[in-house]
Design an enzyme around this catalytic site. Sequence first.
Site, PDB file in Angstrom:
ATOM      1  N   PHE A  46       0.805  -1.224   0.000  1.00  0.00           N
ATOM      2  CA  PHE A  46       0.000   0.000   0.000  1.00  0.00           C
ATOM      3  C   PHE A  46       0.835   1.269   0.000  1.00  0.00           C
ATOM      4  CE2 PHE A  46      -0.163  -2.114   4.178  1.00  0.00           C
ATOM      5  CZ  PHE A  46       0.601  -1.240   4.946  1.00  0.00           C
ATOM      6  N   CYS A  76       1.232   2.946  -3.479  1.00  0.00           N
ATOM      7  CA  CYS A  76       0.093   3.549  -4.187  1.00  0.00           C
ATOM      8  C   CYS A  76      -0.733   4.510  -3.339  1.00  0.00           C
ATOM      9  CB  CYS A  76      -0.798   2.453  -4.765  1.00  0.00           C
ATOM     10  SG  CYS A  76      -1.415   1.262  -3.556  1.00  0.00           S
ATOM     11  N   HIS A  77      -0.428   4.630  -2.073  1.00  0.00           N
ATOM     12  CA  HIS A  77      -1.245   5.481  -1.178  1.00  0.00           C
ATOM     13  C   HIS A  77      -0.329   6.267  -0.267  1.00  0.00           C
ATOM     14  CE1 HIS A  77      -4.024   6.388   2.201  1.00  0.00           C
ATOM     15  NE2 HIS A  77      -4.955   6.350   1.279  1.00  0.00           N
ATOM     16  N   PHE A  78       0.137   7.374  -0.611  1.00  0.00           N
ATOM     17  CA  PHE A  78      -0.020   8.145  -1.831  1.00  0.00           C
ATOM     18  C   PHE A  78       1.344   8.255  -2.478  1.00  0.00           C
ATOM     19  CE2 PHE A  78      -3.267   9.636   1.100  1.00  0.00           C
ATOM     20  CZ  PHE A  78      -4.411   9.592   0.329  1.00  0.00           C
ATOM     21  N   VAL A 107       1.523   6.433   3.062  1.00  0.00           N
ATOM     22  CA  VAL A 107       0.870   6.239   4.351  1.00  0.00           C
ATOM     23  C   VAL A 107      -0.060   5.028   4.233  1.00  0.00           C
ATOM     24  CG1 VAL A 107      -0.981   7.879   3.790  1.00  0.00           C
ATOM     25  CG2 VAL A 107      -0.470   7.384   6.172  1.00  0.00           C
TER      26      VAL A 107
END
Length: 171
Positions: free
Chosen positions: A66, A69-71, A76
């Site tokens: 994650f 892709c976040h962010f 985070v």
Amino acid sequence: MTKQNAFTREDLLRCSRGELFGPGNAQLPAPNMLMVDRITHISEEGGKFGKGELVAELDINPDLWFFACHFEGDPVMPGCLGLDAMWQLVGFFLGWQGLPGRGRALGSGEVKFFGQVLPSAKKVTYNIHIKRVLKGKLNMAIADGSVSVDGREIYTAEGLRVGVFTSTDNF
């Protein structure tokens, strides 16, 4: 017979394959959605309400899926993954109690986010306090939970509700 009160990553992976509580019963999601590396304590007693508790952990490293892709440029852990982990653990508690059926998150009361999990963190700890377990036509647990990162509480959720269903055809 004494119930197992701690579970390793391999135990949790067995649960994700339906091998821990038996076919058709509570399963954890498979990686990447499995948000727990170990359950360090599970009990039918204790917790804030005296009805049961779980303590579980997730090891954090910058390579977790994650963060890419976040962010982009501001990595985070999504807060919804911490919330989902708490639902996963409430469902695990029902399976551990021997209640039949497949787990489904049914909702929650108030959820608060007041911190974040960054790639530099080392460990997320989940604390689940069982408030009530309903057994009968509907098997369901209601719990409060919290998420901490490196010892600092960052999310809370009240009234986490998870049920187990022997048929999900009409769900």
